[in-house]
Design a protein around this motif. Sequence first.
Motif, short mmCIF file in Angstrom:
data_model
loop_
_atom_site.label_atom_id
_atom_site.label_comp_id
_atom_site.label_asym_id
_atom_site.label_seq_id
_atom_site.Cartn_x
_atom_site.Cartn_y
_atom_site.Cartn_z
N LEU A 65 52.41 65.43 2.30
CA LEU A 65 53.21 66.64 2.05
C LEU A 65 52.33 67.85 1.75
O LEU A 65 52.58 68.95 2.25
N LYS A 66 51.27 67.65 0.97
CA LYS A 66 50.35 68.76 0.67
C LYS A 66 49.73 69.29 1.96
O LYS A 66 49.64 70.50 2.16
N TYR A 67 49.30 68.40 2.82
CA TYR A 67 48.70 68.79 4.10
C TYR A 67 49.67 69.67 4.90
O TYR A 67 49.31 70.74 5.36
N TRP A 68 50.89 69.19 5.09
CA TRP A 68 51.86 69.93 5.90
C TRP A 68 52.26 71.25 5.26
O TRP A 68 52.48 72.25 5.96
N LEU A 107 50.28 73.15 3.31
CA LEU A 107 49.15 74.06 3.52
C LEU A 107 49.04 74.46 4.99
O LEU A 107 48.67 75.60 5.30
N ARG A 108 49.35 73.56 5.88
CA ARG A 108 49.31 73.88 7.32
C ARG A 108 50.31 75.00 7.63
O ARG A 108 50.01 75.94 8.37
N ILE A 109 51.50 74.92 7.06
CA ILE A 109 52.52 75.96 7.27
C ILE A 109 52.07 77.27 6.63
O ILE A 109 52.17 78.33 7.25
N LEU A 110 51.58 77.22 5.39
CA LEU A 110 51.14 78.43 4.69
C LEU A 110 49.98 79.12 5.41
O LEU A 110 49.83 80.34 5.32
N ASN A 111 49.15 78.34 6.11
CA ASN A 111 48.03 78.90 6.85
C ASN A 111 48.37 79.15 8.32
O ASN A 111 47.48 79.33 9.15
N GLY A 134 42.64 74.86 -0.11
CA GLY A 134 43.83 75.31 0.59
C GLY A 134 43.64 76.56 1.42
O GLY A 134 44.57 77.00 2.10
N CYS A 135 42.45 77.15 1.41
CA CYS A 135 42.21 78.39 2.15
C CYS A 135 42.01 78.13 3.63
O CYS A 135 41.42 77.12 4.02
N GLU A 136 42.45 79.08 4.44
CA GLU A 136 42.19 79.03 5.87
C GLU A 136 40.68 79.14 6.07
O GLU A 136 40.02 80.01 5.50
N ILE A 137 40.11 78.26 6.88
CA ILE A 137 38.66 78.19 7.07
C ILE A 137 38.08 79.51 7.56
O ILE A 137 37.15 80.05 6.93
N LYS A 138 38.58 80.05 8.64
CA LYS A 138 38.02 81.29 9.20
C LYS A 138 38.14 82.45 8.23
O LYS A 138 37.23 83.27 8.11
N ALA A 139 39.24 82.51 7.53
CA ALA A 139 39.45 83.61 6.57
C ALA A 139 38.48 83.49 5.40
O ALA A 139 37.84 84.47 5.01
N LYS A 140 38.35 82.30 4.84
CA LYS A 140 37.46 82.11 3.69
C LYS A 140 36.01 82.38 4.08
O LYS A 140 35.27 83.03 3.35
N CYS A 141 35.61 81.90 5.25
CA CYS A 141 34.23 82.10 5.71
C CYS A 141 33.90 83.58 5.93
O CYS A 141 32.75 83.98 5.83
N SER A 142 34.90 84.38 6.25
CA SER A 142 34.67 85.78 6.59
C SER A 142 34.47 86.70 5.38
O SER A 142 34.07 87.84 5.54
N GLU A 143 34.73 86.20 4.20
CA GLU A 143 34.60 87.02 2.99
C GLU A 143 33.29 86.70 2.26
O GLU A 143 33.09 85.59 1.80
N GLU A 144 32.42 87.70 2.17
CA GLU A 144 31.11 87.52 1.53
C GLU A 144 31.21 86.96 0.11
O GLU A 144 30.39 86.13 -0.29
#
Length: 89
Positions: free
Chosen positions: A46-49, A51-55, A65-75
Amino acid sequence: MFKKIIRIIRSKIRNKSNIKDHWYKERLTICNSCPLNSKNTDRKNLKYWTLRILNLGEYFCTKCGCEIKAKCSEEMEECPKEKWKQIIL
């Protein structure tokens, strides 16, 4: 807390194709091979699904729980498992 919310919003709407910085690409490489990346997990609970919806269907870190591309883009962001420590900005 307000600054964190602003960073999250900015990271979600930022055009990541324009980021040329080496640290962004290095972070993505680390995250793409990480077992905590949602694309690398077999645990679909349930946690996976949720977070998948929220992202919005994008791959995310199952630890924070952060989106990978979004988190990586912030210094100012950090990996919750400290896997980015060796990257020099």
